[in-house]
Design a protein around this motif. Structure first.
Motif, PDB file in Angstrom:
ATOM      1  N   PHE A 191     -18.355  16.369  25.449  1.00  0.00           N
ATOM      2  CA  PHE A 191     -18.154  15.518  26.629  1.00  0.00           C
ATOM      3  C   PHE A 191     -19.420  15.454  27.481  1.00  0.00           C
ATOM      4  O   PHE A 191     -19.813  14.383  27.945  1.00  0.00           O
ATOM      5  N   VAL A 192     -20.073  16.597  27.651  1.00  0.00           N
ATOM      6  CA  VAL A 192     -21.220  16.656  28.564  1.00  0.00           C
ATOM      7  C   VAL A 192     -22.530  16.305  27.864  1.00  0.00           C
ATOM      8  O   VAL A 192     -23.367  15.565  28.394  1.00  0.00           O
ATOM      9  N   LEU A 193     -22.712  16.854  26.639  1.00  0.00           N
ATOM     10  CA  LEU A 193     -23.992  16.708  25.951  1.00  0.00           C
ATOM     11  C   LEU A 193     -23.968  15.698  24.811  1.00  0.00           C
ATOM     12  O   LEU A 193     -25.027  15.243  24.361  1.00  0.00           O
ATOM     13  N   GLY A 194     -22.782  15.437  24.280  1.00  0.00           N
ATOM     14  CA  GLY A 194     -22.685  14.560  23.124  1.00  0.00           C
ATOM     15  C   GLY A 194     -22.937  15.283  21.813  1.00  0.00           C
ATOM     16  O   GLY A 194     -23.070  14.650  20.761  1.00  0.00           O
ATOM     17  N   ARG A 195     -23.012  16.612  21.834  1.00  0.00           N
ATOM     18  CA  ARG A 195     -23.201  17.412  20.626  1.00  0.00           C
ATOM     19  C   ARG A 195     -22.620  18.800  20.874  1.00  0.00           C
ATOM     20  O   ARG A 195     -22.385  19.187  22.032  1.00  0.00           O
ATOM     21  N   VAL A 196     -22.422  19.538  19.780  1.00  0.00           N
ATOM     22  CA  VAL A 196     -21.876  20.890  19.889  1.00  0.00           C
ATOM     23  C   VAL A 196     -23.004  21.896  19.710  1.00  0.00           C
ATOM     24  O   VAL A 196     -23.772  21.821  18.745  1.00  0.00           O
ATOM     25  N   ARG A 197     -23.100  22.817  20.645  1.00  0.00           N
ATOM     26  CA  ARG A 197     -24.105  23.879  20.517  1.00  0.00           C
ATOM     27  C   ARG A 197     -23.509  25.062  19.761  1.00  0.00           C
ATOM     28  O   ARG A 197     -22.346  25.416  19.961  1.00  0.00           O
ATOM     29  N   SER A 198     -24.326  25.662  18.912  1.00  0.00           N
ATOM     30  CA  SER A 198     -23.886  26.873  18.217  1.00  0.00           C
ATOM     31  C   SER A 198     -24.178  28.085  19.092  1.00  0.00           C
ATOM     32  O   SER A 198     -25.037  28.040  19.991  1.00  0.00           O
ATOM     33  N   LEU A 199     -23.485  29.178  18.800  1.00  0.00           N
ATOM     34  CA  LEU A 199     -23.747  30.404  19.541  1.00  0.00           C
ATOM     35  C   LEU A 199     -25.186  30.871  19.313  1.00  0.00           C
ATOM     36  O   LEU A 199     -25.839  31.374  20.235  1.00  0.00           O
ATOM     37  N   ASP A 200     -25.693  30.700  18.097  1.00  0.00           N
ATOM     38  CA  ASP A 200     -27.075  31.085  17.809  1.00  0.00           C
ATOM     39  C   ASP A 200     -28.057  30.312  18.687  1.00  0.00           C
ATOM     40  O   ASP A 200     -29.050  30.859  19.178  1.00  0.00           O
ATOM     41  N   GLU A 201     -27.790  29.022  18.858  1.00  0.00           N
ATOM     42  CA  GLU A 201     -28.678  28.196  19.691  1.00  0.00           C
ATOM     43  C   GLU A 201     -28.680  28.701  21.130  1.00  0.00           C
ATOM     44  O   GLU A 201     -29.739  28.829  21.761  1.00  0.00           O
ATOM     45  N   ILE A 202     -27.494  29.007  21.632  1.00  0.00           N
ATOM     46  CA  ILE A 202     -27.402  29.475  23.022  1.00  0.00           C
ATOM     47  C   ILE A 202     -28.090  30.830  23.176  1.00  0.00           C
ATOM     48  O   ILE A 202     -28.848  31.052  24.130  1.00  0.00           O
ATOM     49  N   GLU A 203     -27.852  31.722  22.226  1.00  0.00           N
ATOM     50  CA  GLU A 203     -28.471  33.046  22.310  1.00  0.00           C
ATOM     51  C   GLU A 203     -29.995  32.946  22.247  1.00  0.00           C
ATOM     52  O   GLU A 203     -30.713  33.681  22.940  1.00  0.00           O
ATOM     53  N   ALA A 204     -30.495  32.034  21.417  1.00  0.00           N
ATOM     54  CA  ALA A 204     -31.950  31.864  21.312  1.00  0.00           C
ATOM     55  C   ALA A 204     -32.532  31.360  22.629  1.00  0.00           C
ATOM     56  O   ALA A 204     -33.625  31.788  23.046  1.00  0.00           O
ATOM     57  N   GLN A 205     -31.802  30.475  23.302  1.00  0.00           N
ATOM     58  CA  GLN A 205     -32.306  29.952  24.576  1.00  0.00           C
ATOM     59  C   GLN A 205     -32.311  31.040  25.649  1.00  0.00           C
ATOM     60  O   GLN A 205     -33.226  31.095  26.477  1.00  0.00           O
ATOM     61  N   PHE A 217     -26.704  20.980  32.031  1.00  0.00           N
ATOM     62  CA  PHE A 217     -26.625  21.455  30.655  1.00  0.00           C
ATOM     63  C   PHE A 217     -27.795  20.977  29.801  1.00  0.00           C
ATOM     64  O   PHE A 217     -28.263  21.688  28.923  1.00  0.00           O
ATOM     65  N   ASP A 218     -28.226  19.747  30.033  1.00  0.00           N
ATOM     66  CA  ASP A 218     -29.229  19.153  29.162  1.00  0.00           C
ATOM     67  C   ASP A 218     -30.659  19.450  29.608  1.00  0.00           C
ATOM     68  O   ASP A 218     -31.611  18.961  29.008  1.00  0.00           O
ATOM     69  N   HIS A 219     -30.818  20.259  30.633  1.00  0.00           N
ATOM     70  CA  HIS A 219     -32.162  20.576  31.132  1.00  0.00           C
ATOM     71  C   HIS A 219     -32.737  21.756  30.344  1.00  0.00           C
ATOM     72  O   HIS A 219     -32.014  22.718  30.043  1.00  0.00           O
ATOM     73  N   PRO A 220     -34.030  21.715  30.000  1.00  0.00           N
ATOM     74  CA  PRO A 220     -34.612  22.826  29.222  1.00  0.00           C
ATOM     75  C   PRO A 220     -34.552  24.174  29.936  1.00  0.00           C
ATOM     76  O   PRO A 220     -34.634  25.219  29.286  1.00  0.00           O
ATOM     77  N   GLU A 221     -34.407  24.163  31.258  1.00  0.00           N
ATOM     78  CA  GLU A 221     -34.342  25.434  31.989  1.00  0.00           C
ATOM     79  C   GLU A 221     -32.905  25.771  32.400  1.00  0.00           C
ATOM     80  O   GLU A 221     -32.700  26.566  33.320  1.00  0.00           O
ATOM     81  N   TYR A 222     -31.937  25.196  31.724  1.00  0.00           N
ATOM     82  CA  TYR A 222     -30.546  25.445  32.105  1.00  0.00           C
ATOM     83  C   TYR A 222     -30.215  26.935  32.059  1.00  0.00           C
ATOM     84  O   TYR A 222     -29.627  27.487  33.001  1.00  0.00           O
ATOM     85  N   TYR A 223     -30.611  27.617  30.977  1.00  0.00           N
ATOM     86  CA  TYR A 223     -30.264  29.039  30.878  1.00  0.00           C
ATOM     87  C   TYR A 223     -31.155  29.905  31.773  1.00  0.00           C
ATOM     88  O   TYR A 223     -30.757  31.008  32.139  1.00  0.00           O
ATOM     89  N   THR A 224     -32.300  29.413  32.136  1.00  0.00           N
ATOM     90  CA  THR A 224     -33.090  30.116  33.145  1.00  0.00           C
ATOM     91  C   THR A 224     -32.318  30.138  34.462  1.00  0.00           C
ATOM     92  O   THR A 224     -32.217  31.192  35.121  1.00  0.00           O
ATOM     93  N   ALA A 225     -31.771  28.981  34.819  1.00  0.00           N
ATOM     94  CA  ALA A 225     -30.982  28.911  36.054  1.00  0.00           C
ATOM     95  C   ALA A 225     -29.702  29.736  35.940  1.00  0.00           C
ATOM     96  O   ALA A 225     -29.278  30.378  36.912  1.00  0.00           O
ATOM     97  N   ARG A 226     -29.060  29.726  34.762  1.00  0.00           N
ATOM     98  CA  ARG A 226     -27.841  30.532  34.589  1.00  0.00           C
ATOM     99  C   ARG A 226     -28.136  32.020  34.788  1.00  0.00           C
ATOM    100  O   ARG A 226     -27.346  32.762  35.369  1.00  0.00           O
ATOM    101  N   LEU A 227     -29.291  32.462  34.299  1.00  0.00           N
ATOM    102  CA  LEU A 227     -29.650  33.869  34.478  1.00  0.00           C
ATOM    103  C   LEU A 227     -29.888  34.182  35.951  1.00  0.00           C
ATOM    104  O   LEU A 227     -29.551  35.274  36.425  1.00  0.00           O
ATOM    105  N   ALA A 228     -30.469  33.238  36.663  1.00  0.00           N
ATOM    106  CA  ALA A 228     -30.682  33.446  38.102  1.00  0.00           C
ATOM    107  C   ALA A 228     -29.334  33.616  38.818  1.00  0.00           C
ATOM    108  O   ALA A 228     -29.199  34.467  39.708  1.00  0.00           O
TER     109      ALA A 228
END
Length: 409
Positions: free
Chosen positions: A361-375, A247-258
């Motif tokens: 639990f995993v990151l120690g912070r809450v991600r917004s939907l906007d943040e996820i969509e931007a990534q 989750f905390d890796h900058p390429e997490y969503y790159t891997a999710r897309l794969a």
């Protein structure tokens, strides 16, 4: 847009609230870091037993009166214990928040844990464990995860039969006192309640709850290996686990897309290449998984004994082929699919409360939907293909279950 507010209260309980003033209801997710990874040695399955045992009475209520009290408030509730945590979920009308939290405070701080109630809980746990024999895919993955992790992260949350049978009430009560604590616990509330009102109600009900809990062990892996579970079945189960970014890796969503390219619907590679074109399997998929501190790509195929060797070979080849790159069309399709899934998931207050608790639990912070969509939007074809070329999926842990051992590469 609803915004989340997060605060660690003086007793160590993390409170997260997302206000939705238009909603008459509230969804609650209480996550306690009490799971199989912190079960005492020789008592695997303790977290699962405790979760069931808690409902046998608390404070002034016996089991029946406790259930009635929740029902009178119109609470739709559930609880479960897994590998890393125990969760309590509830949905109710916003004006019942204080009363609902007071009931949970009784369960968490003053459970009866009666000797006479333990045997029924134990029998249910043993039945759940026995049912594993009727679920070959699940049995195969339980064995595979044990092969991946040297640390307790490979445990089966449902426990070990001998440990469940030997668990004594006194040992479980001691374990409850040690692990059920506010420090490290996360309470997420989403719906028609203000942050100030929620904070006040939580402090009133749970502010006096004290305790440190126990830390989770670090993740320790075994070297990749292949294992086979011999069983006279009509089908063969195949499971693969590959290391992946977390989750905390900058390429997490790159891997999710794969992963979406592999298994994001009926036009994905695994479905079309392994099932539709070759007719090798009745079921095939890949998904992201993991524990806090370690993530992986997990793939599954179910097939006949006659097709099992070829299925394993083709499955590994399709996953490895990602390193050769994906097409613009595949990326566009998977982006839409992943974004749609995230948007629809966050429309539900219940799902949002769960994702907030998981993020904390995993990151120690809450991600917004906007943040996820931007990534997700930031991943273009060049970035995805560069990532896949530099991080090929190779050398997995492999497990098979069936009447004979397969031919490995």
């Amino acid at each position: 847009m609803a915004l989340s507010q997060v605060e660690v209260l003086p007793n160590g309980l993390t409170l997260a609230v997302e206000e939705r003033p238009w909603s008459p209801g509230v969804a609650m997710q209480l996550l306690l870091p009490v799971g199989a990874v912190t079960d005492p040695e020789g008592l695997e399955g303790a977290a699962s037993l405790l979760e069931g045992w808690l409902w046998k009475g608390a404070g002034p209520y016996d089991a029946r009166a406790l259930a009635d009290a929740f029902d009178r408030l119109g609470v739709r509730r559930a609880s479960s214990s897994g590998l890393e945590h125990t969760t309590f979920t509830a949905q109710f009308l916003a004006d019942k928040l204080s009363a609902v939290l007071r009931l949970y405070a009784e369960v968490l701080q003053r459970p009866h844990l009666p000797e006479e109630g333990l045997e029924a809980v134990r029998q249910m746990a043993l039945q759940g464990l026995a049912a594993l024999e009727d679920q070959p895919p699940k049995k195969m993955f339980v064995a595979l995860r044990r092969a991946v992790f040297q640390s307790p992260h490979g445990r089966n949350p449902e426990g070990v039969r001998a440990h469940l049978e030997a668990a004594r009430a006194a040992d479980l009560r001691e374990d409850f006192a040690r692990r059920y604590a506010p420090r490290g616990a996360i309470l997420a509330l989403v719906g028609g309640v203000s942050y100030e009102a929620a904070r006040s109600a939580v402090l009133e009900a749970l502010g006096g709850w004290q305790g440190e809990g126990v830390p989770h062990p670090p993740v320790v892996l075994n070297p990749p290996c292949a294992l086979h579970l011999e069983q006279e079945t009509a089908q063969v189960q195949i499971g693969l686990i590959y290391p992946d970014v977390g989750f905390d890796h900058p390429e997490y969503y790159t891997a999710r897309l794969a992963v979406q390219v592999l298994s994001g619907g009926m036009s994905s590679r695994l479905f079309t290449e392994v099932r539709e074109k070759r007719g090798l399997v009745y079921s095939v998929y890949a998904t992201s998984g993991g524990v806090r501190g370690y993530s992986y790509l997990m793939a599954y195929a179910g097939t006949t004994p006659e097709r099992a060797d070829e299925t394993l070979r083709v499955l590994e080849a399709e996953i490895a082929r990602l390193a050769e790159g994906v097409s613009e069309e595949e990326l566009a399709r998977t982006k839409i699919g992943l974004r749609a899934a995230l948007v629809m998931q966050d429309e539900s207050a219940r799902s949002r409360a769960a994702s907030m608790a998981r993020d904390l639990f995993v990151l120690g912070r809450v991600r917004s939907l906007d943040e996820i969509e931007a990534q997700i939007a930031a991943v273009d074809i060049a970035r995805l293909n560069r990532y896949l070329a530099e991080n090929p999926y190779r050398n997995p842990w492999v497990a098979t279950l069936g009447p004979r051992k397969l031919v490995m590469r």
